[in-house]
Design an enzyme around this catalytic site. Sequence first.
Site, mmCIF file in Angstrom:
data_model
loop_
_atom_site.group_PDB
_atom_site.id
_atom_site.type_symbol
_atom_site.label_atom_id
_atom_site.label_comp_id
_atom_site.label_asym_id
_atom_site.label_seq_id
_atom_site.Cartn_x
_atom_site.Cartn_y
_atom_site.Cartn_z
ATOM 1 N N LYS A 112 0.884 -1.259 0.035
ATOM 2 C CA LYS A 112 0.116 0.101 -0.066
ATOM 3 C C LYS A 112 0.761 1.345 0.275
ATOM 4 C CE LYS A 112 -4.003 -2.132 1.193
ATOM 5 N NZ LYS A 112 -3.607 -3.600 1.214
HETATM 6 C C1 LIG Z 1 -4.187 -4.808 0.910
HETATM 7 C C2 LIG Z 1 -3.280 -5.880 0.516
HETATM 8 C C3 LIG Z 1 -3.695 -7.006 -0.591
HETATM 9 C C4 LIG Z 1 -4.787 -6.826 -1.360
HETATM 10 O O1 LIG Z 1 -5.018 -5.987 -2.329
HETATM 11 P P1 LIG Z 1 -5.952 -5.317 -3.077
HETATM 12 O O2 LIG Z 1 -5.514 -4.244 -4.065
HETATM 13 O O3 LIG Z 1 -6.758 -5.025 -1.912
HETATM 14 O O4 LIG Z 1 -6.390 -6.748 -3.838
HETATM 15 C C5 LIG Z 1 -2.742 -8.225 -0.714
HETATM 16 N N1 LIG Z 1 -1.506 -8.120 0.276
HETATM 17 C C6 LIG Z 1 -1.441 -7.187 1.259
HETATM 18 C C7 LIG Z 1 -0.115 -7.507 1.936
HETATM 19 C C8 LIG Z 1 -2.338 -6.111 1.208
HETATM 20 O O5 LIG Z 1 -1.903 -5.260 2.132
#
Ligand SMILES: *Cc1c(COP(=O)(O)O)cnc(C)c1O
Length: 494
Positions: A112
Amino acid sequence: MSVMYQSTRSRSEKVTASQAILKGLADDGGLFVPEAIPAFTVPYKTLAGLSYQETAYEVMKLFLSDFTGEELKACIRGAYDEKFDTKEIAPLVKKDGAYYLELFHGKTIAFKDMALSILPYLMTTAAKKNGVTNEIVILTATSGDTGKAALAGFADVPGTSIIVFYPKNGVSPIQEKQMLTQKGNNTTVIGIVGNFDDAQTGVKEMFHSRELAERMDKKGYQFSSANSINIGRLVPQIVYYVYAYGQLLKQGEIKEGEKINVVVPTGNFGNILAAYYAKNMGLPIETLYCASNENKVLYDFFQTGKYDRKREFILTSSPSMDILISSNLERLIYRIAGEDAGRTKELMEALSSQGEYEITPEMKEKLFCFEGGFATEEETAQTIRRVYEKTGYIMDTHTAVASCVYEKKAADTGVKTVIASTASPYKFTRSVMDAIDKKAYENMSDFELVDELNRISGVAVPGAIEEIRSAPVLHDTVCDKSEMQKEVERILGL
Ligand SMILES: *Cc1c(COP(=O)(O)O)cnc(C)c1O
């Protein structure tokens, strides 16, 4: 060419990219989508020589066409700097025949950060461009990862403040400590007595309150959202797929124009949608593997064409993918519905009123480039152990879900495959070490496990983890779920 944005649910509202970033969600509840996905025209030879920042510029300028070149470059410079612990920003690491795209080298050691590092810059630039003089108040409900990444991104950014609500008893101890130790004069973290849905509902109510908006405006404030449906988060995520392709070319792993696969561990469908947009821009991607944990609503959707959220919510060792409503899927539905906003609206309304919808066979045909896969808890742990024993490489639980799907579906296609690696193993130390040797590690404390992971992997402990060992707790407010708005009014002095 200038790209305008419209809602997935109607054709009435058209806005510029900067306006879409400021608003987050369209007035009709739909998501903003570009009227057309622009084509990427940088020659392969040039692409192979671009840095991460240069790639970001070439991709983002096509989508954020009302930003000037100088504005965009300043945003990119501010975001992708020494905050990341590697100059490459998103290194591509070859292990056991696959290419792991490590998206966890930012401040909070999860993917993120790739978007939330730049969103504050995009948002403050967008505010200036649109003559907004109010302070932007980012209001967020989090189940763990997004809250910390948003706090880290917006901390001490002039012209903004951020308020994060989380369920007091619903996040992991490490996640809670990460948030409660957040520095920055413009940050507030509040635990609520209630679950994540309560936090989310409270935040939505505040967003939709006209009365609150008017009182805030009088005092010089307005809300905005940092959640994953904002196009200011989606667009920066397209960049690393293009960058990965450039790296494969540069390392001589593929020929110009050769097709690759990508495998993405998926929750809210934001990350994999970015890969789909990259494909639509012309990046040679053969298949997009959508990897789910035991909450496999997306796997079932790709198998059957029916989206059905009416099922048990399972708590897994990959909590950031424990999700039954994948918000960003709406943008894919809109595409396969032939950009028919009316049809998209019907399906999304069916989802909220009946908890399910089914696409037509014609729509399903357009999903040919997607393939769903999933990993059980046992398979996820086995994958971590197997790859560690074979190569010494230790991956986190979310990445392991994708790696398992790679093994099951993509490994023998003969197509080079990039696996999105979305978190550092240090973020989910307990589950990762359990997977490797449960008996040996079960009596160790969280920080003893950190040191043990460091010893067996040889990978340095990230700053994000070192910091929270000794950092003081700076936030201690707890409120009832019914008092969230009162807290916001108190903080803003309304
Ligand atoms: C948010 C997240 C995901 C999922 O990503 P999306 O874009 O919501 O599909 C996968 N792995 C981690 C570690 C995350 O923080």
